[in-house]
Design a protein around this motif. Structure first.
Motif, PDB file in Angstrom:
ATOM      1  N   ILE A  42       6.014 -14.632   5.362  1.00 41.26           N
ATOM      2  CA  ILE A  42       4.982 -14.139   4.685  1.00 41.26           C
ATOM      3  C   ILE A  42       4.806 -12.643   4.742  1.00 41.26           C
ATOM      4  N   VAL A  43       4.457 -12.133   3.630  1.00 41.45           N
ATOM      5  CA  VAL A  43       4.361 -10.724   3.501  1.00 41.45           C
ATOM      6  C   VAL A  43       2.868 -10.237   3.345  1.00 41.45           C
ATOM      7  N   PHE A  44       2.352  -9.551   4.087  1.00 39.86           N
ATOM      8  CA  PHE A  44       0.949  -9.143   3.739  1.00 39.86           C
ATOM      9  C   PHE A  44       0.915  -7.741   3.295  1.00 39.86           C
ATOM     10  N   SER A  45       0.653  -7.446   2.310  1.00 44.03           N
ATOM     11  CA  SER A  45       0.844  -6.258   1.545  1.00 44.03           C
ATOM     12  C   SER A  45      -0.433  -5.513   1.410  1.00 44.03           C
ATOM     13  N   GLY A  46      -0.449  -4.295   1.821  1.00 41.55           N
ATOM     14  CA  GLY A  46      -1.881  -3.477   1.924  1.00 41.55           C
ATOM     15  C   GLY A  46      -1.426  -2.126   2.175  1.00 41.55           C
ATOM     16  N   ASP A  47      -2.395  -0.913   1.510  1.00 43.16           N
ATOM     17  CA  ASP A  47      -2.265   0.247   1.992  1.00 43.16           C
ATOM     18  C   ASP A  47      -3.683   0.446   2.789  1.00 43.16           C
ATOM     19  N   LEU A  48      -3.609   1.565   3.426  1.00 44.57           N
ATOM     20  CA  LEU A  48      -4.605   1.701   4.262  1.00 44.57           C
ATOM     21  C   LEU A  48      -5.573   2.812   3.570  1.00 44.57           C
ATOM     22  N   SER A  49      -6.162   3.649   4.209  1.00 49.59           N
ATOM     23  CA  SER A  49      -7.269   4.565   3.571  1.00 49.59           C
ATOM     24  C   SER A  49      -6.452   5.438   2.555  1.00 49.59           C
ATOM     25  N   HIS A  50      -7.439   5.414   1.572  1.00 45.83           N
ATOM     26  CA  HIS A  50      -6.879   6.357   0.277  1.00 45.83           C
ATOM     27  C   HIS A  50      -7.631   7.624   0.212  1.00 45.83           C
ATOM     28  N   ARG A  51      -8.215   7.948   1.430  1.00 41.93           N
ATOM     29  CA  ARG A  51      -8.789   9.334   1.396  1.00 41.93           C
ATOM     30  C   ARG A  51      -8.623  10.183   2.677  1.00 41.93           C
ATOM     31  N   LEU A  52      -7.338  10.199   2.866  1.00 40.74           N
ATOM     32  CA  LEU A  52      -7.017  11.013   4.021  1.00 40.74           C
ATOM     33  C   LEU A  52      -6.913  12.672   3.907  1.00 40.74           C
ATOM     34  N   TRP A  81       8.690 -15.723  10.223  1.00 41.45           N
ATOM     35  CA  TRP A  81       8.235 -14.184  10.520  1.00 41.45           C
ATOM     36  C   TRP A  81       7.142 -13.952   9.638  1.00 41.45           C
ATOM     37  N   ALA A  82       6.423 -12.954   9.885  1.00 41.95           N
ATOM     38  CA  ALA A  82       5.467 -12.355   9.041  1.00 41.95           C
ATOM     39  C   ALA A  82       5.571 -10.629   9.072  1.00 41.95           C
ATOM     40  N   VAL A  83       5.422  -9.945   7.836  1.00 39.41           N
ATOM     41  CA  VAL A  83       5.271  -8.543   8.106  1.00 39.41           C
ATOM     42  C   VAL A  83       4.144  -7.918   7.304  1.00 39.41           C
ATOM     43  N   PHE A  84       3.882  -6.610   7.835  1.00 34.90           N
ATOM     44  CA  PHE A  84       2.808  -6.244   7.126  1.00 34.90           C
ATOM     45  C   PHE A  84       3.107  -4.812   6.463  1.00 34.90           C
ATOM     46  N   VAL A  85       3.103  -4.639   5.385  1.00 41.62           N
ATOM     47  CA  VAL A  85       3.988  -3.387   4.748  1.00 41.62           C
ATOM     48  C   VAL A  85       2.940  -2.834   3.448  1.00 41.62           C
ATOM     49  N   PRO A  86       3.169  -1.593   3.168  1.00 44.78           N
ATOM     50  CA  PRO A  86       2.505  -0.824   2.185  1.00 44.78           C
ATOM     51  C   PRO A  86       3.122  -1.215   0.874  1.00 44.78           C
ATOM     52  N   HIS A  87       2.436  -0.668  -0.245  1.00 37.85           N
ATOM     53  CA  HIS A  87       2.998  -0.886  -1.678  1.00 37.85           C
ATOM     54  C   HIS A  87       3.215   0.310  -2.497  1.00 37.85           C
ATOM     55  N   PRO A  88       3.429   1.601  -2.007  1.00 38.90           N
ATOM     56  CA  PRO A  88       3.074   2.727  -3.021  1.00 38.90           C
ATOM     57  C   PRO A  88       4.577   2.639  -4.034  1.00 38.90           C
ATOM     58  N   PRO A  89       4.386   2.778  -5.243  1.00 36.32           N
ATOM     59  CA  PRO A  89       5.766   2.442  -6.142  1.00 36.32           C
ATOM     60  C   PRO A  89       6.377   3.806  -6.028  1.00 36.32           C
ATOM     61  N   GLU A 123      13.665 -19.876   2.703  1.00 38.76           N
ATOM     62  CA  GLU A 123      13.601 -20.594   1.367  1.00 38.76           C
ATOM     63  C   GLU A 123      12.593 -20.357   0.227  1.00 38.76           C
ATOM     64  N   SER A 124      11.222 -20.110   0.997  1.00 34.32           N
ATOM     65  CA  SER A 124      10.331 -19.650   0.214  1.00 34.32           C
ATOM     66  C   SER A 124       9.462 -18.395   0.899  1.00 34.32           C
ATOM     67  N   LEU A 125       8.575 -17.817   0.224  1.00 35.99           N
ATOM     68  CA  LEU A 125       8.154 -16.566   0.568  1.00 35.99           C
ATOM     69  C   LEU A 125       6.621 -16.502  -0.178  1.00 35.99           C
ATOM     70  N   VAL A 126       5.588 -16.278   0.734  1.00 34.29           N
ATOM     71  CA  VAL A 126       4.351 -15.972   0.427  1.00 34.29           C
ATOM     72  C   VAL A 126       3.971 -14.449   0.454  1.00 34.29           C
ATOM     73  N   VAL A 127       3.489 -13.963  -0.634  1.00 34.13           N
ATOM     74  CA  VAL A 127       2.924 -12.757  -0.644  1.00 34.13           C
ATOM     75  C   VAL A 127       1.579 -12.537  -0.711  1.00 34.13           C
ATOM     76  N   LEU A 128       0.683 -11.704   0.158  1.00 36.53           N
ATOM     77  CA  LEU A 128      -0.553 -11.751   0.236  1.00 36.53           C
ATOM     78  C   LEU A 128      -0.890 -10.169  -0.732  1.00 36.53           C
ATOM     79  N   THR A 129      -1.329 -10.236  -1.781  1.00 35.78           N
ATOM     80  CA  THR A 129      -1.544  -9.159  -2.405  1.00 35.78           C
ATOM     81  C   THR A 129      -2.958  -8.719  -2.988  1.00 35.78           C
ATOM     82  N   PRO A 130      -3.432  -7.596  -2.727  1.00 37.00           N
ATOM     83  CA  PRO A 130      -4.995  -7.185  -3.151  1.00 37.00           C
ATOM     84  C   PRO A 130      -4.937  -6.828  -4.626  1.00 37.00           C
TER      85      PRO A 130
END
Length: 269
Positions: free
Chosen positions: A169-179, A4-12, A46-53
């Motif tokens: 695989i996790v695709f980590s990313g927030d969208l616009s920071h100027r809403l 599987w793959a997911v797209f998720v945000p990352h605000p603490p 068993e293993s996980l890849v995280v794409l992080t900016p």
């Protein structure tokens, strides 16, 4: 096969130990994260890849791995909130070789102990709750790639032979920071247009409009997740994905989505 793959945000702030109640303003995002965790509760890889900016950046795709990958939320008033996992050097090496063979530039960064950045920590926090423990990890930063290369990266990842290993695989990313006025990167009236296009891209499983964005449109958004979104769409290769949520309660766009490969596809490894 990628399970599987997911797209998720990352605000603490969506981590309760950090938000301390403020996370409730991102109710749709919390629900989206919970839906992802519910979907994947019995699908721990068993293993996980995280794409992080937000990790080490080098030329091309920066692949980061260590004997251990660990971190905490100390920078966000919650040092007691900690995560640790074993690194997967074998997968990191295979990934680097495969991406390089496909013509994309790669930089490797390794060490005994690798610090987990917040863009990795936030989604892993939620997944660790679902799984009770984290699988082996590989981190990768796509910021050294162009937008077109990021989309191609997703297609390249789709073709990676995992030799029977179950991996996600996790695709980590927030969208616009100027809403909104007072948003972290300042307000821009066109920022919402950018987020709407990302949502549309996920709804249609098509990256065409995102790849046609001008530099001005991208700059107006002040984003950090476009490369992750494009790579996510690349790995999907036009198959349906499910969009769980979108909102921007703090002036930053948060989106959650999941993809699982269609059964019977001959090109799935």
């Amino acid at each position: 096969m990628w399970s599987w793959a997911v797209f998720v945000p990352h605000p603490p702030i969506i981590i309760p130990e950090v938000g301390r109640g403020e996370e409730k303003a991102a109710a749709k995002t919390l629900e989206g994260m919970q839906r992802i965790c519910s979907e994947l509760e019995d699908e721990r890889p068993e293993s996980l890849v995280v794409l992080t900016p937000h990790h080490v950046m080098g030329k091309g795709l920066s692949i980061i791995c260590g004997e251990s990958i660990a971190g905490d939320m100390g920078m966000f008033r919650a040092k007691e909130c900690k995560l640790q996992a074993e690194g997967d050097f074998e997968l990191a090496t295979e990934l680097a070789g495969h991406v390089k063979k496909e013509g994309l530039p790669v930089t490797m960064s390794t060490g005994k102990r690798v610090e987990m950045d917040h863009a990795s920590f936030v989604p892993l926090y939620y997944l660790s709750k679902a799984w009770k423990s984290l699988p082996k990890l590989v981190l990768a930063n796509p910021l050294g790639l162009s937008y077109e290369q990021s989309y191609f990266l997703g297609r390249v990842l789709r073709r990676l032979e995992l030799k029977g290993k179950k991996a996600g695989i996790v695709f980590s990313g927030d969208l616009s920071h100027r809403l909104i006025p007072g948003a972290p990167a300042g307000y821009h009236p066109r920022a919402k247009e950018f987020d709407a296009l990302v949502v549309k891209a996920f709804e249609t499983s098509s990256a065409d409009e995102l790849l046609s964005l001008s530099e001005d449109q991208i700059e107006s958004a002040g984003e950090c997740g476009l490369r992750s979104a494009l790579a996510f769409l690349g790995i999907v290769e036009g198959e349906p994905l499910r969009l769980f949520s979108y909102e921007g309660p703090f002036g930053v766009g948060y989106c959650t989505a999941i993809w699982k490969p269609a059964k019977g596809r001959g090109d799935i490894n």
